[in-house]
Design a protein around this motif. Sequence first.
Motif, PDB file in Angstrom:
ATOM      1  N   LEU A 258       0.832  -1.206   0.000  1.00 38.67           N
ATOM      2  CA  LEU A 258       0.000   0.000   0.000  1.00 38.67           C
ATOM      3  C   LEU A 258       0.866   1.256   0.000  1.00 38.67           C
ATOM      4  O   LEU A 258       0.570   2.238  -0.696  1.00 38.67           O
ATOM      5  N   PHE A 259       1.930   1.236   0.776  1.00 35.62           N
ATOM      6  CA  PHE A 259       2.832   2.379   0.852  1.00 35.62           C
ATOM      7  C   PHE A 259       3.485   2.648  -0.503  1.00 35.62           C
ATOM      8  O   PHE A 259       3.600   3.801  -0.940  1.00 35.62           O
ATOM      9  N   THR A 260       3.877   1.576  -1.174  1.00 36.95           N
ATOM     10  CA  THR A 260       4.507   1.716  -2.492  1.00 36.95           C
ATOM     11  C   THR A 260       3.539   2.351  -3.486  1.00 36.95           C
ATOM     12  O   THR A 260       3.904   3.264  -4.232  1.00 36.95           O
ATOM     13  N   PHE A 261       2.285   1.869  -3.468  1.00 39.11           N
ATOM     14  CA  PHE A 261       1.278   2.430  -4.374  1.00 39.11           C
ATOM     15  C   PHE A 261       0.930   3.865  -3.986  1.00 39.11           C
ATOM     16  O   PHE A 261       0.639   4.697  -4.848  1.00 39.11           O
ATOM     17  N   SER A 262       0.922   4.120  -2.672  1.00 44.13           N
ATOM     18  CA  SER A 262       0.567   5.470  -2.209  1.00 44.13           C
ATOM     19  C   SER A 262       1.598   6.504  -2.640  1.00 44.13           C
ATOM     20  O   SER A 262       1.294   7.691  -2.694  1.00 44.13           O
ATOM     21  N   ILE A 263       2.794   6.056  -2.949  1.00 44.98           N
ATOM     22  CA  ILE A 263       3.828   6.960  -3.474  1.00 44.98           C
ATOM     23  C   ILE A 263       3.735   7.053  -4.992  1.00 44.98           C
ATOM     24  O   ILE A 263       3.786   8.142  -5.571  1.00 44.98           O
ATOM     25  N   TYR A 264       3.564   5.892  -5.639  1.00 45.78           N
ATOM     26  CA  TYR A 264       3.598   5.872  -7.106  1.00 45.78           C
ATOM     27  C   TYR A 264       2.394   6.598  -7.717  1.00 45.78           C
ATOM     28  O   TYR A 264       2.550   7.381  -8.667  1.00 45.78           O
ATOM     29  N   THR A 265       1.201   6.364  -7.176  1.00 49.23           N
ATOM     30  CA  THR A 265      -0.008   6.956  -7.757  1.00 49.23           C
ATOM     31  C   THR A 265       0.014   8.484  -7.712  1.00 49.23           C
ATOM     32  O   THR A 265      -0.240   9.143  -8.730  1.00 49.23           O
ATOM     33  N   PRO A 266       0.311   9.102  -6.549  1.00 54.13           N
ATOM     34  CA  PRO A 266       0.412  10.579  -6.548  1.00 54.13           C
ATOM     35  C   PRO A 266       1.537  11.109  -7.440  1.00 54.13           C
ATOM     36  O   PRO A 266       1.402  12.189  -8.026  1.00 54.13           O
ATOM     37  N   GLN A 312      -1.022   4.607 -15.722  1.00 57.69           N
ATOM     38  CA  GLN A 312      -1.536   4.140 -14.433  1.00 57.69           C
ATOM     39  C   GLN A 312      -2.026   2.698 -14.545  1.00 57.69           C
ATOM     40  O   GLN A 312      -1.787   1.864 -13.666  1.00 57.69           O
TER      41      GLN A 312
END
Length: 601
Positions: A258-266, A312
Amino acid sequence: MENNSKKYDKNLYKRLLRYAKPYLLYFISAIAIILVIVVLELYQPVLLGDAVDTFLSQYGSKGNPVLLDRTQDIEGVVKIGGIYLLTVIIIFFLNYAQALILSFAGQKIIYNIRMEVFANLSKLSLSFFTKSPIGKLVTRVTNDTEALNEMYTSVIVNVLKSCFVLVGIIITMISYNLRLSLYTFTVIPFIMLFTFIFQNVSMKIHRNIRSKISGLNAFVSEHVSGMKIVQIFAVENEVLDKFKNENEKLRNEHMKQLFTFSIYTPTNFLMNITATSILIWFGGKMVLEGIISIGTIVVFQRYISKFFEPIQELAEQLNIIQSAAAASERIFDLLDEDQEIKESENPVEMDEFRGSIEFKNVWFSYKEDEWILKDVSFKVNPGESIAFVGATGAGKTTIQSLICRYYDIQKGEILIDGINIRDIRISDLRKNIGQMLQDVFLFSGDIKSNIRLKNENITDEEIFEASKYVNADNFISRLKNKYDEHVIENGTAFSSGQRQLISFARTLAFKPDILILDEATANIDTETEVLIQDALRKIMKNRTTLIVAHRLSTIQNSDKIIVMHKGEVREEGTHQELLAERGIYYKLYKLQYEERGHTSL
């Protein structure tokens, strides 16, 4: 080491694609549909740009005024709006069609993979199952194969779609204006860098997640099966703490994901805003200079939005691919597991056995150089009953397992009817040998299905006859649903003696030529044992029978008794002959005799 891993990943993906090969036509059809969808999606911004330039802007190309009749404006807008709506409807139905095609192909592929995994699992030797936690194997057959489903049903084709969209957008933007395109494309290197970093980090996390899920399943499976022991020793809290620890490990891996996605998406969104800002800054100047029209700005803005959508989507699809890759590594590990018990290239087919068995100088070990059997030789004639006795670990049960070829010996020969068992077709070997073990396993279903074991050639009448023969019918007939009585997993609703009686009926229903009784009466009460012994006398008649028993009173009438000691044959003979020798058998018999309260033989 890293290079090998990358090479392995390439081979992994190639292997996954091989499963899709039989359904290539489905994937080609889906790709053709997606090409049409991409063309229509790329055409939509052009329609909006034309509408702005022709009907809504005061300026046409290069700032020249365009004066049209208001009625013509409305008609033109309605026409373009109708065409745009038509493209939306067509795209909707085409998406539905390609999803249907891919779902059908994907489910067929997953079905085939799951069948292949389970079929291979059923062929592996018993040594594999003794060292592999059941929960992990269940995970590979169910969860891991299901993890591949989305890859086949959406990812493979949609990755191509995303690539088509990206290429189409780049070509179309360049065709509109090369200079403005180059300005907006300055964000692409940064996107590629962030995506590369995301891919590497995400792949490691996915592997860890699959591993932790497998470990948690194994833990749950083991402790649910052993819950009685957990409660007997009142260690529920300790087990719960251990489960909490395993659960926490899995949660931490998911949080990393989740942390990885929370960085990549923004980050991806930031690149989108940056590209749009570049478009407004440089594009606005070019409009004021009369180089491009406002419609071009609209087209570029729509393409920039669409440009980041497939990026995305590619990230999400990459996430699924990595999850599937991590799962497939585990699946292929299982499929590549060496089948230690291999079928002969030209196996001998034998519908029935006469029943002679011979061990010639047999050596066997489960672990290298730790011999369980040492130069064991003996012969059993057709129709004879042979008993094996000896202390725990002497090799008695191992002999039974070797005859059925659950393990292969290292030296010597095992012959049935004069033929080496390695040359006999494995299915023929095992179906002609009936085993009745101390620990009986019953499957969920009913009593009939547990006796028949999926063999539809065994009729209900044969089931009834076998049950009556071993006196199992005595308790089955008293059940509410009789032979249709529901059996839960492992038959825990039945007593040990009742499960053993069902096991006896099961063995007899298959009509084996050779019987193996491994402590088969150990869990049966005295009253039931009388019934069993009566049945055994009948079924052993004219049938080769091998018996392993600790209670020597149950084997006194055997044609021959073989005494095992530390993996070697130490004594052979009848009950009376061995007593007269006053050797190991005599000592064992005397010990059991005295334990029953007798003072002399």
